[in-house]
Scaffold this motif. Structure first.
Motif, PDB file in Angstrom:
ATOM      1  N   ILE A  20       1.014  -1.230  -0.077  1.00  0.00           N
ATOM      2  CA  ILE A  20      -0.079   0.032   0.007  1.00  0.00           C
ATOM      3  C   ILE A  20       0.959   1.144  -0.007  1.00  0.00           C
ATOM      4  O   ILE A  20       1.627   1.442   0.988  1.00  0.00           O
ATOM      5  N   VAL A  21       0.899   2.133  -1.066  1.00  0.00           N
ATOM      6  CA  VAL A  21       1.557   3.431  -1.219  1.00  0.00           C
ATOM      7  C   VAL A  21       0.602   4.633  -0.878  1.00  0.00           C
ATOM      8  O   VAL A  21      -0.356   4.540  -1.835  1.00  0.00           O
ATOM      9  N   LEU A  22       0.794   5.337   0.270  1.00  0.00           N
ATOM     10  CA  LEU A  22      -0.441   6.240   0.693  1.00  0.00           C
ATOM     11  C   LEU A  22      -0.108   7.399  -0.001  1.00  0.00           C
ATOM     12  O   LEU A  22       1.247   7.748  -0.420  1.00  0.00           O
ATOM     13  N   PRO A  23      -1.032   8.233  -0.159  1.00  0.00           N
ATOM     14  CA  PRO A  23      -0.638   9.787  -0.814  1.00  0.00           C
ATOM     15  C   PRO A  23       0.443  10.269   0.269  1.00  0.00           C
ATOM     16  O   PRO A  23       0.273   9.939   1.384  1.00  0.00           O
ATOM     17  N   PRO A  24       1.030  11.333  -0.204  1.00  0.00           N
ATOM     18  CA  PRO A  24       2.152  12.034   0.823  1.00  0.00           C
ATOM     19  C   PRO A  24       1.773  12.871   1.873  1.00  0.00           C
ATOM     20  O   PRO A  24       2.402  13.139   2.571  1.00  0.00           O
ATOM     21  N   GLU A  25       0.322  13.226   1.694  1.00  0.00           N
ATOM     22  CA  GLU A  25       0.030  14.311   2.772  1.00  0.00           C
ATOM     23  C   GLU A  25      -0.228  13.584   4.286  1.00  0.00           C
ATOM     24  O   GLU A  25      -0.454  14.365   5.317  1.00  0.00           O
ATOM     25  N   HIS A  26      -0.256  12.327   4.343  1.00  0.00           N
ATOM     26  CA  HIS A  26      -0.379  11.477   5.517  1.00  0.00           C
ATOM     27  C   HIS A  26       0.861  11.697   6.486  1.00  0.00           C
ATOM     28  O   HIS A  26       2.004  11.343   6.016  1.00  0.00           O
ATOM     29  N   GLU A  27       0.659  12.152   7.742  1.00  0.00           N
ATOM     30  CA  GLU A  27       1.738  12.402   8.580  1.00  0.00           C
ATOM     31  C   GLU A  27       2.495  10.952   9.069  1.00  0.00           C
ATOM     32  O   GLU A  27       1.757  10.115   9.282  1.00  0.00           O
ATOM     33  N   VAL A  28       3.612  10.811   9.079  1.00  0.00           N
ATOM     34  CA  VAL A  28       4.241   9.662   9.546  1.00  0.00           C
ATOM     35  C   VAL A  28       4.092   9.575  11.131  1.00  0.00           C
ATOM     36  O   VAL A  28       3.660  10.488  11.799  1.00  0.00           O
ATOM     37  N   GLY A  29       3.543   8.282  11.254  1.00  0.00           N
ATOM     38  CA  GLY A  29       3.335   7.997  12.750  1.00  0.00           C
ATOM     39  C   GLY A  29       1.644   7.846  12.961  1.00  0.00           C
ATOM     40  O   GLY A  29       1.051   7.523  14.025  1.00  0.00           O
ATOM     41  N   THR A  30       0.799   8.324  12.026  1.00  0.00           N
ATOM     42  CA  THR A  30      -0.553   8.172  12.063  1.00  0.00           C
ATOM     43  C   THR A  30      -1.017   6.893  12.259  1.00  0.00           C
ATOM     44  O   THR A  30      -0.503   5.877  11.503  1.00  0.00           O
TER      45      THR A  30
END
Length: 851
Positions: free
Chosen positions: A153-163
């Protein structure tokens, strides 16, 4: 229809403590068929977080590519240091945001995660694919295969690390799977199910179709409807300035996945989402690929259309099609055409900019259910849209669905809605049904009262006027409500079927099973007792099977009753013989390893008389009159009850007691004799030629009805060509007879056999006859010639060989003689035997063996 509980809660404020099982019970009580409740994320335990890939080291020397990665997971690991993870997938790169499961977590399937040494490195967790999280195929921008069918799963870049990825990906949920019956098309939408849930819980509904919709004007995309009967409403909206690189957000993809649909692209995902939400199928056209106005008409015979599935189809004159100046661009209500589909976003090789569809025309139309159902069946093309249209879609929801689609395209794709609104509407009046206020009371046998009836109908969405005689205006989303009994059903189901009193009707004295029913049961018990297994089959056949059975073109069994709406286009006719179904069951069981088979069936066959009439509708508030029942029966074909048997393999198993015996034509004849004995009829067996039996091993079965000999069926070994055509075991035998005709030949009352106390005198006789003389003819002559003293006759040996001459055979019979008033002398028994032999010689040319 798959209904995620989290989505359902958007429209109804269900109590927080209500589980999917609780909602299932409520909806079942309201009449919906909720088959299962799927627990998504059951057993899932974090930490499961968003991570960013920092480095990738390719490990060599292994049979498959392996990568050693460091991933930033923020403070989720308690140290803030990069997490070291070994991964075999290749569809992600440095800088990508991925989903990381850390040691101590548990994935679906009770898969515990811990640090472990592998490929010479220590892996502290996993980078997850959709399959590993129980999400199925995740629509990643990169499609190169990795872990799981859709890769990492490659997530969109706007999601914060550690979420927290459990909440981000909505991994924990409950999904209700509802089997929607043909009369409840509204339940193929979140809106329809939410209305039922709101009614069941007595809560208000937030109707997602209540939107501000601009009035139609002359500036919208031009639409021409040439067939208003097939399309009574067509709404078109245009959105421009879409960003081709825009992807569906995670929440939208996850809702589609939970509902059983695969995310494709943003524009297509939005139309599917709105269809699931409101029940209105939509279609998005790439405006740059349209040529001139959109039209709706019937297809020209022979026109071609390549649909979105890549299949080139030849259209029928009854097909409803969407067109532009170039010709058909879609099968209305079923599937769009490939020449106007939304283009995938692709980088321009010259500029590097993302190119794709930037202007779309949204179609929200209402099509005639029958037209769509026939087109889908004709082309063997069932789609989510056709499933809804053929069950009935709310025509008033089209404009709201188009507006909802426009709003989402503007919000998620950065588009701009053009001011033009096209709406083509055929005039129609609301449907009303008149019903006495106490009609539901009479149907259910419960005193509901007018107030309850009105309240329940209003909850369904009806407008109700009047006192003792109600005038009910049916809501647009319920096309199934057409008469008072439909309205009564709504009241009864909402009040609860479980609240209906259980009362047993009192049957009049002297009634029970009919003679026909009793015979049917006796025959079934007798055949089962003889070692045969009952195998009921569907009464539908393909007319092609008659060719496989080798029936002549003028054979009466080829005259069939064809169904207007068959369950399968491959079997559109009602059977005229039981053999096709039984032989298919025998072939199926033989193919699965059961080679010793004896199957039987008793059931109706259907013979058109040509005198059928149109049947009227019977009342439900009283018993039909004799004239009404006669009218109904006149509309039906003849339906005699037949009995049939098929046999293959061993009839008697081999063992220490002997070699066993294979089933043969004589066993099929014996099955017919067994049925005749149960009916109390005398069965006569003669050689015959009749398809599908072998001409040299076929017996015609006769009984005497009203003094005349009547053919009732055939038995024997099937023709080798039939065995080959149907892929049956060699030497398969079969029997079929008309059970009703056999019953007519039975005696009015069962006669107890006379029992003599005097001893029996047994005489054996061996007769030599020509090879083609049936043993049944010899037996009939012996029976008549022996006279009243003959108690029974049994053929116990058939011999051919040089001793009896070429072309001849020896038949040996055991004759039992007995008198009711005296002990027979040897002379009397011998005289009776000689008289029998003399008559057999006179009629069949039989001579005593050795004479």
């Amino acid at each position: 229809m798959r209904v995620p509980l989290s989505w359902l809660r958007e429209y109804v404020d269900l109590p927080a403590t209500e589980t999917g099982r609780d909602v299932q019970a409520k909806l079942i009580s309201a009449g919906l068929e909720v088959e299962t409740v799927e627990q998504l994320g059951a057993g899932l335990k974090g930490p499961l977080v968003v991570g960013q890939v920092l480095t990738i080291e390719e490990l060599e020397g292994f049979r498959k590519p392996i990568r050693f990665c460091t991933v930033d997971v923020g403070a989720a690991n308690g140290t803030g240091e990069p997490q070291e993870i070994v991964c075999g997938a290749r569809n992600f790169a440095v800088g990508d945001k991925v989903v990381v499961v850390l040691p101590g977590a548990v994935l679906p399937g009770d898969f515990a995660i811990s640090a472990r040494k592998t490929y010479g490195k220590t892996s502290h967790g996993m980078i997850c694919s959709g399959d590993e999280l129980g999400m199925g195929d995740w629509g990643s921008p990169r499609t190169e295969s990795g872990g799981g069918s859709g890769g990492i799963i490659v997530l969109p870049p706007e999601h914060e690390v550690g979420t927290d990825a459990i909440e981000l990906l909505q991994l924990v949920d409950e999904v209700l799977d509802i089997a929607v019956t043909p009369d409840r098309g509204y339940a193929l939408s979140m809106r329809g199910v939410a209305r039922e849930a709101a009614t069941a819980y007595g809560l208000p509904l937030r109707d997602p179709a209540l939107l501000d919709v601009p009035a139609p004007n002359a500036h919208g995309y031009e639409v021409k409807v040439d067939d208003p009967a097939g399309c009574d409403r067509f709404t078109a909206r245009t959105v421009v300035g879409l960003q081709p690189e825009a992807h569906s957000p995670i929440w939208l993809q996850r809702r589609l996945q939970k509902a059983g649909m695969r995310p494709i692209s943003l524009a297509v995902d939005i139309t599917n989402y709105v269809m699931l939400e409101l029940g209105q199928p939509l279609h998005a056209y790439d405006r740059s690929r349209l040529s001139g106005p959109i039209g709706v008409r019937r297809a020209e015979p022979g026109e071609k259309l390549t649909t979105l599935d890549g299949t080139k189809r030849t259209l029928d004159a009854e097909d409803l099609v969407i067109t532009d100046n170039s010709g058909p661009i879609g099968l209305a209500g079923v599937m769009g055409g490939a020449n106007t589909e939304i283009a995938d976003a692709q980088p321009d090789p010259e500029t590097g900019r993302i190119a794709g569809t930037s202007e779309v025309v949204i179609e929200a139309a209402h099509f005639a259910p029958t037209a769509i159902a026939r087109t889908a069946r004709r082309h063997k093309l069932s789609s989510e849209a056709s499933k809804r249209f053929e069950r009935g879609v709310d025509p008033e929801a089209a404009a709201a669905a188009a507006q909802r689609t426009v709003d989402l395209l503007v919000l998620l794709a950065g588009g701009t809605a053009e001011a033009g609104v096209t709406q083509v509407v055929a005039p129609s009046a609301p449907r009303t049904v008149a019903m006495p206020a106490d009609h539901p009371d009479k149907v259910a046998g419960v005193a509901y009262g007018r107030e309850t009836v009105v309240r329940r109908l209003q909850q369904v969405g009806c407008d109700v006027y009047g006192q003792d005689e109600l005038v009910v205006t049916v809501p647009s989303w319920r096309p199934d409500l057409a008469e008072p009994n439909d309205l009564a059903e709504e009241v009864i189901r909402l009040e609860g079927y479980e609240n209906l009193p259980s009362t047993l009707p009192t049957p009049p004295a002297g009634r029970g099973l009919t003679a026909r029913q009793r015979l049917h049961r006796r025959v079934g018990r007798a055949l089962a007792g003889a070692g045969q297994v009952e195998s009921p089959n569907y009464p539908f056949v393909s007319e092609q099977v008659f060719d496989q059975l080798g029936l002549d073109e003028d054979d009466e069994r080829r005259r069939v009753v064809r169904l207007v709406n068959p369950l399968s286009d491959e079997e559109p006719a009602l059977r005229t013989t039981l053999l096709p179904g039984l032989l298919a069951a025998l072939r199926r069981n033989d193919g699965r390893g059961s080679h010793d088979l004896a199957l039987f069936e008793t059931g109706l066959v259907f013979e058109p008389s040509g005198q059928e009439t149109q049947a009227g509708r019977l009342p439900v508030d009283r018993r039909p009159t004799d004239e009404e029942i006669a009218s109904l029966n006149a509309a039906l074909p003849r339906q005699p009850r037949h009995a049939a048997v098929v046999l293959a393999g061993a009839r008697e198993q081999a063992g220490w007691w002997g070699k066993g015996r294979q089933a043969e034509w004589a066993d099929a004849v014996e099955s017919a004799r067994l049925i005749a004995r149960e009916a109390g009829a005398e069965l006569t067996v003669r050689a015959a030629q009749f398809a599908p039996w072998h001409p040299g091993r076929c017996a015609a079965l006769y009984v005497t009805v009203d003094g005349a000999e009547t053919l009732v069926g055939h038995a024997g070994e099937l023709h080798p060509r039939v065995v080959k055509a149907l892929h049956l075991p060699e030497r398969t035998s079969a029997m079929e007879l008309d059970l009703d005709l056999v019953a007519e030949a039975s005696e009015d009352a069962v006669q107890a056999p006379s029992i003599s106390t005097f001893p029996v005198a047994t005489q054996d006789i061996a007769l030599v006859v020509a090879q083609d003389v049936p043993a049944a003819d010899v037996e009939a002559a012996l029976l008549e010639g022996a006279g009243e003293l003959l108690e029974s006759i049994r053929l116990f040996d058939v011999f051919t060989g040089e001793q009896v001459g070429e072309g001849r055979k020896s038949l040996a019979y055991a004759l039992r003689f007995r008198a009711t008033d005296r002990t027979l002398t040897v002379e009397e028994a011998t005289a009776a035997r000689d008289a029998a032999a003399a008559l057999a010689g006179e009629r069949t040319g039989a001579v005593l063996r050795g004479a």
